[in-house]
Write a protein that holds these residues in place. Sequence first.
Motif, short mmCIF file in Angstrom:
data_model
loop_
_atom_site.label_atom_id
_atom_site.label_comp_id
_atom_site.label_asym_id
_atom_site.label_seq_id
_atom_site.Cartn_x
_atom_site.Cartn_y
_atom_site.Cartn_z
N PRO A 48 26.31 74.48 60.59
CA PRO A 48 27.43 74.43 61.53
C PRO A 48 27.66 75.81 62.14
CG PRO A 48 28.23 74.31 59.28
CD PRO A 48 26.74 74.22 59.22
N LEU A 49 27.91 75.83 63.44
CA LEU A 49 28.14 77.09 64.14
C LEU A 49 29.57 77.56 63.91
CD1 LEU A 49 26.35 76.35 67.52
CD2 LEU A 49 25.52 77.71 65.62
N GLU A 50 29.73 78.85 63.86
CA GLU A 50 31.04 79.44 63.66
C GLU A 50 31.81 79.37 64.98
OE1 GLU A 50 32.66 83.42 61.42
OE2 GLU A 50 30.85 83.56 62.62
N SER A 51 33.09 78.97 64.91
CA SER A 51 33.87 78.84 66.14
C SER A 51 34.20 80.21 66.71
CB SER A 51 35.16 78.07 65.86
OG SER A 51 36.02 78.85 65.06
N ARG A 52 34.51 80.24 68.00
CA ARG A 52 34.84 81.51 68.65
C ARG A 52 36.09 82.13 68.03
NH1 ARG A 52 32.65 82.18 74.12
NH2 ARG A 52 31.41 80.35 74.60
N GLU A 53 37.07 81.30 67.73
CA GLU A 53 38.32 81.80 67.16
C GLU A 53 38.07 82.44 65.80
OE1 GLU A 53 42.63 80.08 65.67
OE2 GLU A 53 41.43 78.90 67.05
N ARG A 54 37.28 81.78 64.98
CA ARG A 54 37.00 82.30 63.65
C ARG A 54 36.23 83.62 63.74
NH1 ARG A 54 36.10 78.95 58.58
NH2 ARG A 54 35.49 80.52 57.08
N ARG A 55 35.25 83.67 64.67
CA ARG A 55 34.48 84.88 64.87
C ARG A 55 35.38 86.03 65.34
NH1 ARG A 55 30.43 83.90 69.10
NH2 ARG A 55 30.48 81.87 68.12
#
Length: 83
Positions: A48-55
């Motif tokens: 699963p790709l990391e979300s922009r917000e989490r990054r």
Amino acid sequence: MNETLIRPTHPPIVEEQPTRPVRRVGLLDRIALHVGIALIKWGRRPLPLESRERRANRVEQQLARLARERQAERSMRLLTPAR
């Protein structure tokens, strides 16, 4: 006529190859094959790709940690007596 030029006709030479028994695939072999393919598929699954917000949050946390470390270093240097 010379007799060495005449080739006698012989029946064709057929070499018998030893027959090997046909090996059937057993139940254990089939299970091993299925388990191996399942492991390969599991290993190649998409992560699963990391979300922009989490990054963005992670980057902000790293920057805040670096700022705290710099501030602590600065405080320590200011409080330490000069040699």
